[in-house]
Design an enzyme around this catalytic site. Structure first.
Site, PDB file in Angstrom:
ATOM      1  N   THR A 157      -8.805   3.483   6.713  1.00 58.18           N
ATOM      2  CA  THR A 157      -8.479   2.066   6.911  1.00 58.18           C
ATOM      3  C   THR A 157      -7.010   1.862   7.277  1.00 58.18           C
ATOM      4  OG1 THR A 157      -8.106   1.822   4.524  1.00 58.18           O
ATOM      5  CG2 THR A 157     -10.290   1.253   5.361  1.00 58.18           C
ATOM      6  N   ALA A 158      -6.283   2.949   7.505  1.00 58.06           N
ATOM      7  CA  ALA A 158      -4.856   2.858   7.831  1.00 58.06           C
ATOM      8  C   ALA A 158      -4.644   3.141   9.326  1.00 58.06           C
ATOM      9  CB  ALA A 158      -4.070   3.817   6.945  1.00 58.06           C
ATOM     10  N   TYR A 159      -3.793   4.099   9.656  1.00 52.00           N
ATOM     11  CA  TYR A 159      -3.440   4.401  11.044  1.00 52.00           C
ATOM     12  C   TYR A 159      -4.674   4.778  11.858  1.00 52.00           C
ATOM     13  CZ  TYR A 159      -0.372   6.277  14.774  1.00 52.00           C
ATOM     14  OH  TYR A 159       0.281   6.525  15.945  1.00 52.00           O
ATOM     15  N   SER A 160      -5.589   5.512  11.259  1.00 47.90           N
ATOM     16  CA  SER A 160      -6.794   5.936  11.965  1.00 47.90           C
ATOM     17  C   SER A 160      -7.590   4.739  12.469  1.00 47.90           C
ATOM     18  CB  SER A 160      -7.660   6.807  11.053  1.00 47.90           C
ATOM     19  OG  SER A 160      -8.849   7.212  11.701  1.00 47.90           O
TER      20      SER A 160
ATOM     21  N   ASP B 187      -1.043  11.060  22.983  1.00 44.83           N
ATOM     22  CA  ASP B 187       0.205  10.799  22.260  1.00 44.83           C
ATOM     23  C   ASP B 187       0.221  11.525  20.926  1.00 44.83           C
ATOM     24  OD1 ASP B 187       1.260   9.214  24.231  1.00 44.83           O
ATOM     25  OD2 ASP B 187       1.051   7.322  23.150  1.00 44.83           O
TER      26      ASP B 187
ATOM     27  N   ASN C 189      -3.493   9.735   2.536  1.00 45.31           N
ATOM     28  CA  ASN C 189      -3.966   9.013   3.718  1.00 45.31           C
ATOM     29  C   ASN C 189      -4.230   9.935   4.897  1.00 45.31           C
ATOM     30  OD1 ASN C 189      -4.286   6.406   2.897  1.00 45.31           O
ATOM     31  ND2 ASN C 189      -2.535   5.574   3.999  1.00 45.31           N
TER      32      ASN C 189
ATOM     33  N   ASP D  54       0.811  -1.212   0.000  1.00 45.31           N
ATOM     34  CA  ASP D  54       0.000   0.000   0.000  1.00 45.31           C
ATOM     35  C   ASP D  54       0.848   1.267   0.000  1.00 45.31           C
ATOM     36  OD1 ASP D  54      -2.531  -1.127  -0.111  1.00 45.31           O
ATOM     37  OD2 ASP D  54      -2.594  -1.486   2.035  1.00 45.31           O
ATOM     38  N   GLY D  55       2.023   1.211   0.637  1.00 43.56           N
ATOM     39  CA  GLY D  55       2.887   2.380   0.662  1.00 43.56           C
ATOM     40  C   GLY D  55       3.359   2.775  -0.726  1.00 43.56           C
TER      41      GLY D  55
END
Length: 278
Positions: free
Chosen positions: A175-178, A164, A134, A61-62
């Site tokens: 659908t990533a970090y979130s 943090d 993203n 994905d990256g």
């Protein structure tokens, strides 16, 4: 038709897939150029983006994310071929290369994905503008100390949190970090921002969804012994302080991801993410 191929050679099977892609497209009369790289680093992608009609990203994905952003700046589309672990943004798997004939025939759809724009202002002066597909993330430094983050929109406070960090994501980035931080999953055809705190010092941990026609401003306060950073799509990392403001709005650029299969977002979500947890 001119197609530029961008293989991330750090990804599994990327070289093999790249060779097969070149052979198939060449047999279909396509002019194919492979962008040189070392590992996952492409030295200079601009000439390859400018000269192509379509870009193909081979990797995880990256890789797809980075190439899709670059093509968006030129008004072009990207097809992702999965050579990584998840490949949620990919349009094809390595055993589906026979579908490349649909690409040549024009038998495909292009999904439009909104992007966000992050403008850095330090001491009242603009210092940089960035476009993300993203997310933009404000986070603490190396020390395990919380930072205070304030988010305002149209001159009014939306949220103030000690945490943090905080994630501002697009629907694509939901659908990533979130999502990993507990945020909601949104279909990429939405037009909005998702604001998700990272490990907040609070009994309440809820995301906020904000319309993409709003402009928001992020600012941080941290103690003298700590640092804060802005991360853009998990790649660019910029140190910020209490004199820095981050203005976030919808980008004028739109990323185009090519679909060669009829799967919709929710089918892909179940196949790529939910079924892997069972």
């Amino acid at each position: 038709m001119n197609i530029s191929v961008f293989p991330n050679l750090n990804s599994s099977y990327a070289q093999e897939i790249c060779n097969n892609v070149v052979d198939i497209l060449s047999s279909l009369g396509v002019n194919v150029v492979v962008a040189p790289n070392e590992g996952n680093c492409f030295a200079n992608i601009e000439p390859y983006i400018s000269s192509c009609d379509i870009a193909i990203a081979i990797g995880g994905d990256g890789t797809t994310l980075n190439i899709a952003k670059a093509t968006a700046l030129k008004g072009k589309a990207t097809l992702g071929i999965n050579a990584g672990r998840l490949g949620f943004m990919s349009g094809l798997e390595k055993d589906e290369l026979h579908l490349l004939s649909k690409l040549v025939d024009g038998d495909y759809e292009t999904e439009k994905r909104m992007m966000l724009k992050a403008e850095l202002v330090c001491d009242g002066k603009p210092v940089g503008t960035y476009h993300c597909l993203n997310d933009a993330v404000v986070s603490r430094g190396d020390l395990a100390r919380l930072i205070d983050i304030q988010l305002t929109s149209e001159g009014r406070i939306v949220t103030t949190t000690r945490a943090d960090g905080i994630i501002v994501s697009t629907p694509t980035g939901s659908t990533a970090y979130s999502m990993a931080a507990g945020g909601p999953v949104l279909s990429p055809d939405n037009s909005c921002f998702v604001i998700t705190p990272i490990c907040p010092h609070s009994l309440m941990n809820r995301s906020i969804v904000l319309s993409s026609d709003k402009t928001m401003t992020l600012s941080v306060m941290n103690d003298l012994n700590n640092n804060s950073f802005l991360s853009l799509d998990g790649a660019q990392l910029i140190q910020i302080d209490s004199n820095t403001e981050i203005n976030i709005s919808q980008s004028q650029y739109v990323a185009g991801l090519i679909k060669l299969k009829p799967d919709n977002f929710y089918e892909i979500l179940n196949k790529k993410i939910l079924e892997r947890r069972i």
